[in-house]
Design a protein around this motif. Structure first.
Motif, PDB file in Angstrom:
ATOM      1  N   ALA A 186      41.342  47.930  39.619  1.00  0.00           N
ATOM      2  CA  ALA A 186      41.087  48.334  38.236  1.00  0.00           C
ATOM      3  C   ALA A 186      39.721  47.890  37.734  1.00  0.00           C
ATOM      4  CB  ALA A 186      42.184  47.785  37.319  1.00  0.00           C
ATOM      5  N   ASN A 187      39.321  46.671  38.080  1.00  0.00           N
ATOM      6  CA  ASN A 187      38.094  46.098  37.521  1.00  0.00           C
ATOM      7  C   ASN A 187      36.895  46.511  38.368  1.00  0.00           C
ATOM      8  OD1 ASN A 187      36.329  44.647  35.980  1.00  0.00           O
ATOM      9  ND2 ASN A 187      37.371  42.691  36.211  1.00  0.00           N
ATOM     10  N   LYS A 188      36.462  47.773  38.212  1.00  0.00           N
ATOM     11  CA  LYS A 188      35.373  48.305  39.030  1.00  0.00           C
ATOM     12  C   LYS A 188      34.028  47.657  38.713  1.00  0.00           C
ATOM     13  CE  LYS A 188      38.011  51.351  41.056  1.00  0.00           C
ATOM     14  NZ  LYS A 188      38.316  51.250  42.494  1.00  0.00           N
ATOM     15  N   GLN A 189      33.859  47.190  37.486  1.00  0.00           N
ATOM     16  CA  GLN A 189      32.572  46.629  37.090  1.00  0.00           C
ATOM     17  C   GLN A 189      32.342  45.221  37.631  1.00  0.00           C
ATOM     18  OE1 GLN A 189      32.528  46.934  32.827  1.00  0.00           O
ATOM     19  NE2 GLN A 189      32.296  49.156  32.818  1.00  0.00           N
ATOM     20  N   SER A 190      33.378  44.609  38.179  1.00  0.00           N
ATOM     21  CA  SER A 190      33.241  43.231  38.672  1.00  0.00           C
ATOM     22  C   SER A 190      33.454  43.150  40.180  1.00  0.00           C
ATOM     23  CB  SER A 190      34.253  42.326  37.959  1.00  0.00           C
ATOM     24  OG  SER A 190      34.049  42.346  36.568  1.00  0.00           O
ATOM     25  N   GLN A 191      33.127  44.235  40.893  1.00  0.00           N
ATOM     26  CA  GLN A 191      33.338  44.239  42.336  1.00  0.00           C
ATOM     27  C   GLN A 191      32.487  43.174  43.039  1.00  0.00           C
ATOM     28  OE1 GLN A 191      35.517  46.226  44.216  1.00  0.00           O
ATOM     29  NE2 GLN A 191      36.356  46.699  42.204  1.00  0.00           N
ATOM     30  N   SER A 192      31.296  42.916  42.532  1.00  0.00           N
ATOM     31  CA  SER A 192      30.425  41.925  43.180  1.00  0.00           C
ATOM     32  C   SER A 192      30.891  40.500  42.929  1.00  0.00           C
ATOM     33  CB  SER A 192      28.988  42.083  42.663  1.00  0.00           C
ATOM     34  OG  SER A 192      28.951  41.974  41.245  1.00  0.00           O
ATOM     35  N   TRP A 193      31.815  40.308  42.007  1.00  0.00           N
ATOM     36  CA  TRP A 193      32.323  38.964  41.717  1.00  0.00           C
ATOM     37  C   TRP A 193      33.740  38.761  42.242  1.00  0.00           C
ATOM     38  CZ3 TRP A 193      29.873  41.479  37.378  1.00  0.00           C
ATOM     39  CH2 TRP A 193      28.584  40.994  37.113  1.00  0.00           C
ATOM     40  N   ILE A 194      34.169  39.594  43.181  1.00  0.00           N
ATOM     41  CA  ILE A 194      35.522  39.463  43.722  1.00  0.00           C
ATOM     42  C   ILE A 194      35.775  38.077  44.313  1.00  0.00           C
ATOM     43  CG2 ILE A 194      36.983  40.216  45.651  1.00  0.00           C
ATOM     44  CD1 ILE A 194      36.444  43.040  44.933  1.00  0.00           C
ATOM     45  N   PRO A 195      34.853  37.513  45.109  1.00  0.00           N
ATOM     46  CA  PRO A 195      35.128  36.159  45.636  1.00  0.00           C
ATOM     47  C   PRO A 195      35.425  35.135  44.554  1.00  0.00           C
ATOM     48  CG  PRO A 195      33.305  37.150  46.836  1.00  0.00           C
ATOM     49  CD  PRO A 195      33.612  38.066  45.695  1.00  0.00           C
ATOM     50  N   GLU A 196      34.642  35.161  43.482  1.00  0.00           N
ATOM     51  CA  GLU A 196      34.880  34.206  42.405  1.00  0.00           C
ATOM     52  C   GLU A 196      36.185  34.499  41.673  1.00  0.00           C
ATOM     53  OE1 GLU A 196      33.566  31.483  41.264  1.00  0.00           O
ATOM     54  OE2 GLU A 196      31.917  31.331  42.690  1.00  0.00           O
TER      55      GLU A 196
END
Length: 721
Positions: A186-196
């Protein structure tokens, strides 16, 4: 979920039921009666969860004063407050809150989907994926808020220096699973922060794995229990193990708090342990300055935020250089406390990404997986590489009985929609599947094709529609939730409307509240025929059970002309048999309710005119002046001339009007009017010879009395003219 019992430990049915046998609770009954007491008892429920017990004393009483005071017995109320009762009730209430609360977000999302589809057809263009992702994320947040408040046990520090973490209530596996789907879909805008985001997720839900495997959370809980009795923490292996485990999964605030419990921070030690204290503080500062590639940090979390990859890489290289510099420092040679020196170096190895150190510090593969993102591969992106990393971590930290959330994580990382659906269905039931499919198909073309493609083995419907129908069936089977099933049925294009009609037909419409709800649902979804049939059913039910006014009302609402005409015919029959009797009053209300429109009720205009005629006739019988008698005569002629007046009513009408025909003060009818009535009388006489003639309950002399009265009135009218 509702209607489904699982063995996962989470009771998820609307009315929870546990097949396990429990020791029955025993409640003492303090009745205060003196023996002998008869075994006769009367038990009934009182308000709330109180049980009212009436104890009847023995009839064999003596004549003492004490016995007289106890005549009859005692009524005692018991307060039932077993833990099992409360837990089941609270769980049922919680599930109903989730079930009802999720209806509105789901319905709003479906409305937005339909609106976007209609707009795209008008503009001949595909709907905006970015805008749709925003709607899906809003929907996910609303559902997530229903599943409980976010728990942050490992980061909930309190003022007591020896309290490492705050123990809250057990978190929900359902909420944990939903947040996983939200992070990856759902949270497409935060794909680069998935690890966190995964670090935060493990912070909240690591305790869920404690029942099956050891966890970092469990280590911290056990160490906190021991910490009360420990005087010198740096000499304890459990102390350093708790620090290294917390650091490996990124719980930096706990690590810093534990480090500052080190004995070198005590005031009486500062002079003799300056180097040791400096090394501990240096490690604590490095940990608190760890770069974090994320949007922001919640209160209490340590680290320095980097908003883009380039800034993060620069900060990361600088931070790693500082760790390496400290690791090579000559101050380690001056540290006299061997355990402190070795374990601080071990913490540096964790931050430098030593795989062996990280493996020893973590307890299961998910924790090791998070540790890789923090210290070894912070730039990992893409589900394919994340899935490969997960497989390596599983080999390093295998688990004999994996938790259901671990299986869900593997399915998500492997982009295996079938596995995700299977795990959600097995562990969380139809509610989860019905609502999570919107997340799975948000921007994921493969999942959308899989879930929305029509399949012949499912009767021509898609997997998505199949799961919604299953969930709607679960809702329909419960008296408290059937009324929200239409929201899910109407979203199913193939069979939803048909099943919705069946659901509405099955409801007991004899109950007024259910009927009104049924009508409201039909109005919302434009099911006019279903609403009309329901009103017909309840109308006939009321009519057959003697509530004739209610029956006519609902049949009129349904516009059931056939049945209303039949009722009108029955009214004709009833009134025809009692037209000369005062019992006509009992039908007056029904006649008024039926109205006068012949198109709807089959020509009841006559009955309304007859009612007015009876009223004027009553005034004549009460001795009112001649003017009232003349008006009554005019009313009689009007009724007899009216073609809607049935022939079988002619003779009863004339018999009721004998006083008018024999008016003492003079004839009320002229010659032509008398001839009209005589002709009507003759026709009614001839009608008796027909086989379909309906006999009216009149005296045998009625015909001759009417004929004589008409002849008298005719003769007097001829003389006057």
């Amino acid at each position: 979920m509702p209607g489904l019992l699982t063995g996962s430990g989470d009771s998820s049915s609307l009315v929870p039921f546990s097949p396990e046998l429990h020791t029955p609770a025993v409640y003492p009954l303090h009745h205060g009666l003196k023996p002998p007491i008869t075994p006769r008892l009367s038990i009934s429920w009182s308000s709330g969860n109180s049980l009212r017990v009436s104890v009847f004393r023995s009839p064999e009483t003596t004549n003492t004063i004490e016995d007289e005071a106890e005549v009859g017995g005692k009524v005692v109320e018991l307060k039932l407050s077993g833990e099992d009762v409360h837990s089941e009730v609270n769980d049922a209430v919680r599930w109903r809150r989730i079930v009802y609360g999720s209806v509105s977000p789901f319905a709003h999302l479906q409305n937005k989907k339909n609106a976007m589809a209609a707009l795209s057809e008008l503009q001949h263009s595909a709907p905006s994926q970015l805008e749709w992702s925003k709607y899906v994320l809003e929907y996910s947040k609303e559902i997530n808020s229903l599943l409980g408040n976010r728990k942050s046990r490992p980061t909930s520090l309190i003022e007591d220096p020896k309290t490492v973490l705050k123990i809250d209530e057990e978190p929900s596996s359902l909420k944990a699973a939903w947040e996983l789907l939200e992070i990856f879909y759902a949270n497409k805008q935060s794909q680069s922060w998935i690890p966190e985001q995964l670090v935060d997720w493990l912070t909240d839900y690591d305790s869920l794995f404690s029942g099956q495997v050891p966890t970092v959370h469990l280590r911290l809980v056990e160490f906190q229990a021991q910490l009360i009795n420990i005087q010198t923490v740096e000499n304890e292996a459990a102390y350093w193990q708790a620090i290294s485990s917390a650091l490996s999964v990124g719980w930096l605030d706990i690590v810093v708090k534990l480090l500052r419990l080190h004995g070198s921070y005590q005031l009486n030690q500062l002079g003799s342990r300056e180097t040791e204290n400096g090394l501990v503080e240096a490690v604590a500062v490095l940990i608190s300055k760890m770069p974090r590639m994320r949007v922001d940090l919640p209160d209490g979390k340590l680290g320095e935020c980097c908003y883009n990859k380039s800034d993060f890489m620069k900060a990361w290289e600088k931070w790693r250089a500082q760790i390496t510099k400290l690791d090579c420092s000559a101050y380690w040679l001056q540290c006299s406390h061997h355990q402190t020196k070795e374990n601080l170096k071990n913490l540096l190895q964790i931050m430098l990404g030593n795989i062996n150190t990280l493996t020893n510090a973590t307890c299961h593969w998910v924790e090791l997986y998070i540790a890789h993102f923090l210290y070894i591969r912070p730039f990992t992106s893409g589900l394919e590489s994340m899935h490969v990393l997960a497989q390596k971590c599983i080999q390093l930290k295998p688990i004999s009985t994996p938790h259901k959330l671990m299986s869900l994580i593997i399915g998500i990382l492997g982009e295996n929609t079938e596995v995700i659906l299977a795990e959600c269905s097995k562990s969380f039931g139809p509610w989860m599947i019905a609502h999570a499919t919107e997340l799975l198909t948000a921007g994921n073309i493969q999942a959308e094709i899989l879930l929305k493609e029509e399949r012949h083995n499912l009767g021509g419907i898609s997997i998505e529609e199949s799961h919604r129908l299953v969930y709607a069936q679960v809702l329909s089977s419960h008296a408290l939730t059937w009324q929200i099933a239409p929201v899910y049925l109407i979203s199913c294009m193939k069979h939803g409307v048909g099943l919705l009609e069946i659901l509405l037909y099955k409801q007991p419409v004899y109950h007024s509240q259910v009927l009104l709800k049924n009508i409201e649902i039909c109005r919302l979804y434009e099911l006019d025929s279903v609403s009309a049939n329901a009103m017909k059913i309840v109308g006939m039910h009321h009519w057959k059970h003697g509530r004739k006014g209610s029956g006519i009302f609902w049949l009129q609402q349904a516009r059931d002309e056939v049945r209303l005409n039949r009722i009108a015919q029955k009214l004709f029959d009833f009134v025809g048999k009692s037209i000369s009797d005062e019992s006509f009053e009992q039908w007056e209300g029904l006649i008024e309710l039926m109205g006068t429109e012949s198109r709807t009720v089959g020509g009841l205009e006559f009955l309304h005119k007859y009612r007015d005629f009876k009223k004027s006739l009553q005034q004549v019988q009460d001795g009112v002046a001649t003017d009232a008698a003349r008006k009554a005569g005019e009313s009689l002629i009007s009724i007899m001339k009216n073609p809607s007046t049935p022939q079988r009513f002619w003779l009863p009408l004339l018999y009721d009007s004998l006083k008018l025909l024999t008016w003492q003060e003079g004839p009320l009818l002229n010659v032509s009017q008398c001839n009209l009535l005589l002709n009507k009388l003759q026709e009614s006489t001839v009608a008796k010879l027909r086989p379909d003639f309906v006999e009216v309950g009149l005296p045998p002399h009625a015909l001759s009395s009417v004929r004589a009265a008409l002849a008298t009135n005719l003769g007097r009218a001829i003389l006057e003219e």
